[in-house]
Design a protein around this motif. Structure first.
Motif, PDB file in Angstrom:
ATOM      1  N   GLU A  94       0.829  -1.199   0.000  1.00  0.00           N
ATOM      2  CA  GLU A  94       0.000   0.000   0.000  1.00  0.00           C
ATOM      3  C   GLU A  94       0.870   1.259   0.000  1.00  0.00           C
ATOM      4  O   GLU A  94       0.573   2.235  -0.706  1.00  0.00           O
ATOM      5  CB  GLU A  94      -0.933  -0.003   1.215  1.00  0.00           C
ATOM      6  N   LYS A  95       1.971   1.239   0.750  1.00  0.00           N
ATOM      7  CA  LYS A  95       2.884   2.383   0.752  1.00  0.00           C
ATOM      8  C   LYS A  95       3.562   2.533  -0.617  1.00  0.00           C
ATOM      9  O   LYS A  95       3.763   3.652  -1.104  1.00  0.00           O
ATOM     10  CB  LYS A  95       3.944   2.213   1.850  1.00  0.00           C
ATOM     11  N   GLY A 112       7.460   1.264 -11.963  1.00  0.00           N
ATOM     12  CA  GLY A 112       7.786   2.574 -11.412  1.00  0.00           C
ATOM     13  C   GLY A 112       8.369   2.507 -10.013  1.00  0.00           C
ATOM     14  O   GLY A 112       8.929   1.483  -9.595  1.00  0.00           O
ATOM     15  N   PRO A 113       8.242   3.580  -9.235  1.00  0.00           N
ATOM     16  CA  PRO A 113       8.822   3.618  -7.889  1.00  0.00           C
ATOM     17  C   PRO A 113       8.289   2.525  -6.966  1.00  0.00           C
ATOM     18  O   PRO A 113       9.024   2.035  -6.109  1.00  0.00           O
ATOM     19  CB  PRO A 113       8.432   5.010  -7.376  1.00  0.00           C
ATOM     20  N   ALA A 421      11.930  12.254  -8.891  1.00  0.00           N
ATOM     21  CA  ALA A 421      12.603  11.012  -8.497  1.00  0.00           C
ATOM     22  C   ALA A 421      13.226  11.146  -7.115  1.00  0.00           C
ATOM     23  O   ALA A 421      13.133  10.250  -6.278  1.00  0.00           O
ATOM     24  CB  ALA A 421      13.658  10.631  -9.533  1.00  0.00           C
ATOM     25  N   ARG A 422      13.878  12.279  -6.858  1.00  0.00           N
ATOM     26  CA  ARG A 422      14.537  12.480  -5.561  1.00  0.00           C
ATOM     27  C   ARG A 422      13.504  12.538  -4.429  1.00  0.00           C
ATOM     28  O   ARG A 422      13.704  11.941  -3.365  1.00  0.00           O
ATOM     29  CB  ARG A 422      15.380  13.760  -5.581  1.00  0.00           C
ATOM     30  N   ALA A 427      11.186   9.705   0.247  1.00  0.00           N
ATOM     31  CA  ALA A 427      10.007   9.250   0.990  1.00  0.00           C
ATOM     32  C   ALA A 427       9.994   7.731   1.131  1.00  0.00           C
ATOM     33  O   ALA A 427       9.631   7.194   2.191  1.00  0.00           O
ATOM     34  CB  ALA A 427       8.729   9.733   0.295  1.00  0.00           C
ATOM     35  N   LEU A 428      10.405   7.031   0.094  1.00  0.00           N
ATOM     36  CA  LEU A 428      10.435   5.569   0.148  1.00  0.00           C
ATOM     37  C   LEU A 428      11.534   5.067   1.082  1.00  0.00           C
ATOM     38  O   LEU A 428      11.360   4.053   1.770  1.00  0.00           O
ATOM     39  CB  LEU A 428      10.627   4.993  -1.258  1.00  0.00           C
ATOM     40  N   ILE A 429      12.663   5.751   1.106  1.00  0.00           N
ATOM     41  CA  ILE A 429      13.733   5.376   2.028  1.00  0.00           C
ATOM     42  C   ILE A 429      13.222   5.421   3.464  1.00  0.00           C
ATOM     43  O   ILE A 429      13.493   4.522   4.274  1.00  0.00           O
ATOM     44  CB  ILE A 429      14.952   6.312   1.853  1.00  0.00           C
TER      45      ILE A 429
END
Length: 440
Positions: A94-95, A112-113, A421-422, A427-429
C-alpha cells in the motif's frame, strides 16, 4: 512413477489455494510424496494450511502434507521450491502505491517507484531463500515467481550465476495466452508463441497454431472490434478489467505486436496517473476483495470440514502454470513457456547480460530459449531504458548507492523527472529502513 517432494514458499498467500487445487488436478501427471507450505507469518499461513488439510483429505488423501515456519523442516529433501513471497506484505504494498502518487507519479505494485521499492525489499529475502534451500536441498529446482521478477532475476543472476536450477518465471504471459484462446475459441496449450522483452515489459510477435498459421493478425482485428478482457474476467477486480482494456489503445498506437498489459504504465504514464485514486489503490482493492474472499472461504471450509461449494480459487492460471512448469522439467517434456533468462544474443542488439523474457522449451536441463534476432529502434530503445533502470536498481541495493537509486528512478518512464525522483526516493527510504540497505 516417481513422486516428488515440493515446498511452497509464501504459504499464506491468497494465491496458494489455487496452487493447491492445481496440484490436486495434476496428481496423476505430477504425483507428490510430500508437500510443505512455508511462511514466516504463522498466523496467516495457518488459515490456508487448515483449508489445505480439508482439501487434501477429500482430493489427495495419500499426500504427506504439513505447514511450517521452520526452514529445515521446509527445505530438507525437496525436489521443487515454488516461491511466491511478498516481503513487507500488503502493508508495504500500500505504501509502494500511495507514496509515489503524493508526488504526481504512478503508484503501482511492480512498475515505477512502487516496483523499485518492492524490488529493493525482495532482493535480500530472495538471496536468503536460495541460501537456505541450498543448505538443505542442493539439487532442488527453485521456481521463482516472486515480484518484481525482473529485478529479482537480475539480483539472483549476479549472486548465483552458476546455479542452473533457479528459474524465474511470470504468469502474465500465460494469462494473456489464455485470454487469446478464449477470444479465438481455441486451446491455448496448442499455441506456439514468439515473445521478446523484459518481465512485465514485452511483446508477442507471432502466435502460431498447430498448422503454423500466425494468429496475431486475427487477434488484433478482434481486439479492434470487440476490445480485450482476461479469460477469467468474472473473477477479476475492476482494475484488472481496465488493465486488459488498455490493450486496444496500445494496439492502435503501436500495432506491430501484441503487448504485455503492464506496458500501459510506461506508454501512458500521465493518463494512467489521472485514472488512479490516491486514496484507494489496487492494494486496497486486493485487501478488500481477493484477500477478504479467500481468507473468509478458507476459514469457512475449515469450520465446516468440507470443500463442497467452496469458492476459494482465484485465477487458476497462476497455480496451473507453476505445476505444469515443474512437470515439464521433471519429465523432460520440453513444453513451451515464456521465461526469464540471460540474453546472450537472444535479442541480438541488446547487451548479453540482460535478463530477458523469451519463449523457451523446458526440460530436465532447464530452459532452451529461442532467439528473436535484432529488434527495431523503438522497441530497442524502450527495452534499453527499462533495462538500465533494472540494473541500476540492483546496483543501488548491492552498493548501497543513493546515486544509483536516483538514476534508476530518473530513467524509469513512469517518473522521468529527476526532482520528482529524488522526492519519491527520499520518501520511500524513510518507510523502508527496516528492509533496504542504507543508501549513501
Amino acid at each position: 512413477m516417481k513422486k516428488f517432494n515440493i515446498v511452497i514458499v509464501g504459504g499464506g498467500s491468497t494465491w496458494t489455494p489455487g496452487l493447491l487445487n492445481s496440484l490436486c488436478k495434476k496428481k496423476s501427471e505430477f504425483p507428490l510424496g510430500k508437500l510443505v507450505m512455508y511462511d514466516i507469518d504463522e498466523e496467516r499461513q495457518s488459515v490456508i494450511g487448515e483449508f489445505a488439510k480439508i482439501l487434501f483429505k477429500e482430493k489427495y488423501p495419500e499426500l504427506d502434507f504439513n505447514y511450517t515456519t521452520d526452514k529445515e523442516t521446509a527445505f530438507t529433501n525437496v525436489d521443487f521450491v515454488f516461491c511466491q513471497m511478498r516481503t513487507g506484505g500488503y502493508t508495504m504494498r500500500e505504501k509502494d502505491e500511495k507514496i509515489p502518487m503524493e508526488f504526481g507519479v504512478i503508484g503501482q505494485e511492480t512498475c515505477g517507484p512502487g516496483g523499485f521499492a518492492y524490488g529493493m525489499r525482495s532482493i535480500r529475502d530472495m538471496i536468503q531463500l536460495v541460501e537456505d534451500v541450498r543448505m538443505y536441498a542442493k539439487d532442488a529446482w527453485i521456481l521463482n515467481y516472486t515480484n518484481p521478477a525482473a529485478i529479482v532475476a537480475e539480483a539472483l543472476n549476479r549472486v548465483f550465476h552458476d546455479d542452473k536450477k533457479i528459474l524465474n518465471i511470470c504468469d502474465q504471459p500465460v494469462n494473456l495466452l489464455r485470454s487469446y484462446g478464449k477470444i479465438l475459441d481455441m486451446d491455448p496449450y496448442e499455441f506456439e508463441p514468439v515473445y521478446f522483452g523484459l518481465n512485465h515489459f514485452g511483446w508477442f510477435t507471432h502466435l502460431y497454431d498447430k498448422e503454423g498459421n500466425d494468429l496475431v493478425p486475427v487477434i488484433k482485428n478482434i481486439v479492434k472490434e470487440r476490445g480485450f478482457a482476461p479469460a477469467d474476467a468474472e473473477q477479476r477486480d475492476k482494475s484488472w478489467l481496465e488493465t486488459y482494456a488498455m490493450v486496444e489503445d496500445m494496439l492502435k498506437d503501436f500495432p506491430e505486436y501484441l503487448p504485455n498489459t503492464y506496458l500501459q504504465y510506461y506508454l501512458y504514464p500521465e493518463y494512467k496517473f489521472k485514472k488512479m485514486n490516491p486514496e484507494f489503490t489496487r492494494a486496497n482493492e486486493v485487501i478488500e476483495g481477493r484477500e477478504r474472499r479467500v481468507f473468509e472461504e478458507c476459514r469457512r471450509v475449515a469450520e465446516e470440514g468440507t470443500t463442497q461449494n467452496a469458492h476459494v480459487v482465484h485465477n487458476d492460471a497462476h497455480g496451473d502454470m507453476i505445476v505444469e512448469v515443474a512437470e515439464s522439467i521433471a519429465y523432460n517434456k520440453h513444453r513451451l513457456y515464456v521465461v526469464i533468462v540471460e540474453n546472450n544474443g537472444l535479442i541480438g542488439n541488446i547487451q548479453n547480460d540482460a535478463m530477458v523474457e523469451v519463449t523457451a522449451t523446458l526440460g530436465a536441463n532447464g530452459p532452451r530459449p529461442y532467439g528473436v534476432g535484432n529488434v527495431d529502434t523503438f522497441y530497442k530503445g524502450m527495452i534499453e531504458q527499462q533495462l538500465a533502470y533494472e540494473k541500476l536498481t540492483a546496483d543501488a541495493y548491492f552498493e548501497g548507492s543513493y546515486s544509483k537509486a536516483l538514476k534508476a528512478l530518473t530513467l524509469n518512464r513512469t517518473v522521468v523527472d529527476a526532482k520528482k525522483a529524488r522526492k519519491v526516493l527520499d520518501a520511500l527510504i524513510e518507510v523502508n529502513r527496516d528492509y533496504w540497505p542504507e543508501l549513501k
